[in-house]
Design a protein around this motif. Structure first.
Motif, mmCIF file in Angstrom:
data_model
loop_
_atom_site.group_PDB
_atom_site.id
_atom_site.type_symbol
_atom_site.label_atom_id
_atom_site.label_comp_id
_atom_site.label_asym_id
_atom_site.label_seq_id
_atom_site.Cartn_x
_atom_site.Cartn_y
_atom_site.Cartn_z
ATOM 1 N N GLU A 143 0.852 -1.193 0.000
ATOM 2 C CA GLU A 143 0.000 0.000 0.000
ATOM 3 C C GLU A 143 0.884 1.237 0.000
ATOM 4 O OE1 GLU A 143 -3.509 1.783 -0.247
ATOM 5 O OE2 GLU A 143 -3.746 -0.210 0.656
ATOM 6 N N LYS A 144 0.471 2.258 -0.753
ATOM 7 C CA LYS A 144 1.206 3.531 -0.702
ATOM 8 C C LYS A 144 0.283 4.694 -1.044
ATOM 9 C CE LYS A 144 3.188 2.815 -5.270
ATOM 10 N NZ LYS A 144 4.376 2.758 -6.102
ATOM 11 N N ILE A 145 0.473 5.763 -0.281
ATOM 12 C CA ILE A 145 -0.279 7.002 -0.478
ATOM 13 C C ILE A 145 0.700 8.155 -0.291
ATOM 14 C CG2 ILE A 145 -2.121 8.500 0.400
ATOM 15 C CD1 ILE A 145 -3.417 5.938 1.582
ATOM 16 N N ASP A 146 0.681 9.085 -1.202
ATOM 17 C CA ASP A 146 1.524 10.274 -1.105
ATOM 18 C C ASP A 146 0.720 11.410 -1.737
ATOM 19 O OD1 ASP A 146 3.521 12.185 -1.036
ATOM 20 O OD2 ASP A 146 4.993 11.000 -2.143
ATOM 21 N N ASP A 147 -0.169 12.005 -0.936
ATOM 22 C CA ASP A 147 -1.031 13.060 -1.468
ATOM 23 C C ASP A 147 -1.075 14.258 -0.522
ATOM 24 O OD1 ASP A 147 -2.811 12.339 0.596
ATOM 25 O OD2 ASP A 147 -4.100 11.154 -0.728
ATOM 26 N N GLN A 148 -2.006 15.160 -0.730
ATOM 27 C CA GLN A 148 -2.074 16.387 0.068
ATOM 28 C C GLN A 148 -2.554 16.132 1.498
ATOM 29 O OE1 GLN A 148 -4.067 15.671 -2.514
ATOM 30 N NE2 GLN A 148 -6.173 15.892 -1.799
ATOM 31 N N ASP A 149 -3.066 14.948 1.778
ATOM 32 C CA ASP A 149 -3.582 14.632 3.111
ATOM 33 C C ASP A 149 -2.634 13.836 3.993
ATOM 34 O OD1 ASP A 149 -6.076 15.878 2.834
ATOM 35 O OD2 ASP A 149 -6.864 14.137 1.749
ATOM 36 N N MET A 150 -1.885 12.934 3.374
ATOM 37 C CA MET A 150 -1.049 12.051 4.182
ATOM 38 C C MET A 150 0.036 11.360 3.363
ATOM 39 S SD MET A 150 -3.717 8.877 4.842
ATOM 40 C CE MET A 150 -2.755 8.255 6.178
ATOM 41 N N TYR A 151 0.905 10.695 4.092
ATOM 42 C CA TYR A 151 2.004 9.918 3.519
ATOM 43 C C TYR A 151 1.940 8.556 4.185
ATOM 44 C CZ TYR A 151 6.908 8.884 2.180
ATOM 45 O OH TYR A 151 8.055 8.349 1.660
ATOM 46 N N TYR A 152 1.869 7.511 3.363
ATOM 47 C CA TYR A 152 1.743 6.161 3.921
ATOM 48 C C TYR A 152 2.373 5.163 2.954
ATOM 49 C CZ TYR A 152 -0.420 1.882 5.687
ATOM 50 O OH TYR A 152 -0.631 0.624 6.192
ATOM 51 N N ILE A 153 3.164 4.272 3.494
ATOM 52 C CA ILE A 153 3.665 3.148 2.698
ATOM 53 C C ILE A 153 3.864 1.978 3.644
ATOM 54 C CG2 ILE A 153 6.061 3.983 2.859
ATOM 55 C CD1 ILE A 153 6.474 2.651 0.016
ATOM 56 N N SER A 154 3.434 0.814 3.183
ATOM 57 C CA SER A 154 3.614 -0.387 3.989
ATOM 58 C C SER A 154 4.139 -1.513 3.106
ATOM 59 C CB SER A 154 2.307 -0.802 4.673
ATOM 60 O OG SER A 154 1.313 -1.106 3.719
ATOM 61 N N GLY A 155 4.876 -2.403 3.749
ATOM 62 C CA GLY A 155 5.432 -3.534 3.030
ATOM 63 C C GLY A 155 5.518 -4.762 3.932
ATOM 64 N N ILE A 156 5.370 -5.920 3.276
ATOM 65 C CA ILE A 156 5.416 -7.200 3.982
ATOM 66 C C ILE A 156 6.793 -7.808 3.769
ATOM 67 C CG2 ILE A 156 4.410 -9.512 4.103
ATOM 68 C CD1 ILE A 156 1.778 -8.083 3.065
ATOM 69 N N LYS A 157 7.374 -8.322 4.852
ATOM 70 C CA LYS A 157 8.711 -8.893 4.825
ATOM 71 C C LYS A 157 8.802 -10.002 3.767
ATOM 72 C CE LYS A 157 12.041 -11.244 7.789
ATOM 73 N NZ LYS A 157 12.365 -11.621 9.173
ATOM 74 N N LYS A 158 9.865 -9.944 2.957
ATOM 75 C CA LYS A 158 10.096 -10.960 1.931
ATOM 76 C C LYS A 158 10.675 -12.215 2.570
ATOM 77 C CE LYS A 158 10.772 -8.089 -2.126
ATOM 78 N NZ LYS A 158 11.668 -7.698 -3.196
#
Length: 190
Positions: free
Chosen positions: A175-190
């Motif tokens: 998941e990733k969001i980079d907009d005027q409201d928020m910044y978010y990125i998540s990742g699952i361990k490989k």
């Protein structure tokens, strides 16, 4: 003045000057899909801004760490829950393993070696564990705030694609969001 000193000096006033939108905090938790009975690490917990929302996920345990002992003391004053463990530590000196989720809320720009960060975090996570980087403001707003303080002027929040490129060596981005409201990125361990 170093980062730790700054946060130690401002800890008593932090909750008055640093405002966090409750709806955005709830959205961060929702996006993260935290399962009940999880073990969670909250890196750079500060005064425990995210802890209330993490506790609502019914975790087994939350470890809240911060480099500032005064911030940790403030967080301890706000929460009395046996599932919480508070530790004063730099993330790179912290080596407890076995976490299902690691949150870095409003702390990511202050960590200089991001490649080493993700490598280290991957060692702390269980298989299929998830790392979450989040800010309840846009990167533009965060970077503007940091520019105004000489201690933080080089602590930039990079575009989400830059973070993704560093993370993807150790994590599968979900998941990733980079907009005027928020910044978010998540990742699952490989």
């Amino acid at each position: 003045m170093k980062v730790r000193e700054f946060f130690n000096n401002i800890a008593n006033k932090w909750d008055e000057i640093a405002k966090h939108d409750e709806n955005k905090l709830k959205k961060i938790i929702h996006l993260s899909k935290v399962k009940p009975n999880s073990k969670i690490l909250d890196v750079g917990t500060g005064t425990g801004i995210l802890l209330k929302y993490l506790l609502e996920t019914n975790p087994q345990k939350i470890t809240a760490i911060d480099i500032s002992e005064n911030m940790i003391e403030k967080a301890k004053e706000k929460f009395d829950d046996k599932r919480l463990e508070f530790i004063v530590s730099d993330i790179f000196d912290f080596n407890q393993k076995g976490y299902d989720y690691i949150f870095l809320y409003s702390v990511y720009p202050h960590i200089q070696n991001k490649e080493l960060l993700f490598k280290h975090l991957s060692h702390l996570l269980n298989s299929n564990g998830k790392v979450i980087i989040a800010h309840s403001e846009s990167k533009e707003k965060i970077n503007e705030i940091h520019k105004q303080n000489p201690i933080f002027e080089k602590d930039h929040l990079p575009p989400v694609e830059v973070t993704e490129n560093i993370m993807k060596k150790y994590f599968e981005i979900d998941e990733k969001i980079d907009d005027q409201d928020m910044y978010y990125i998540s990742g699952i361990k490989k």
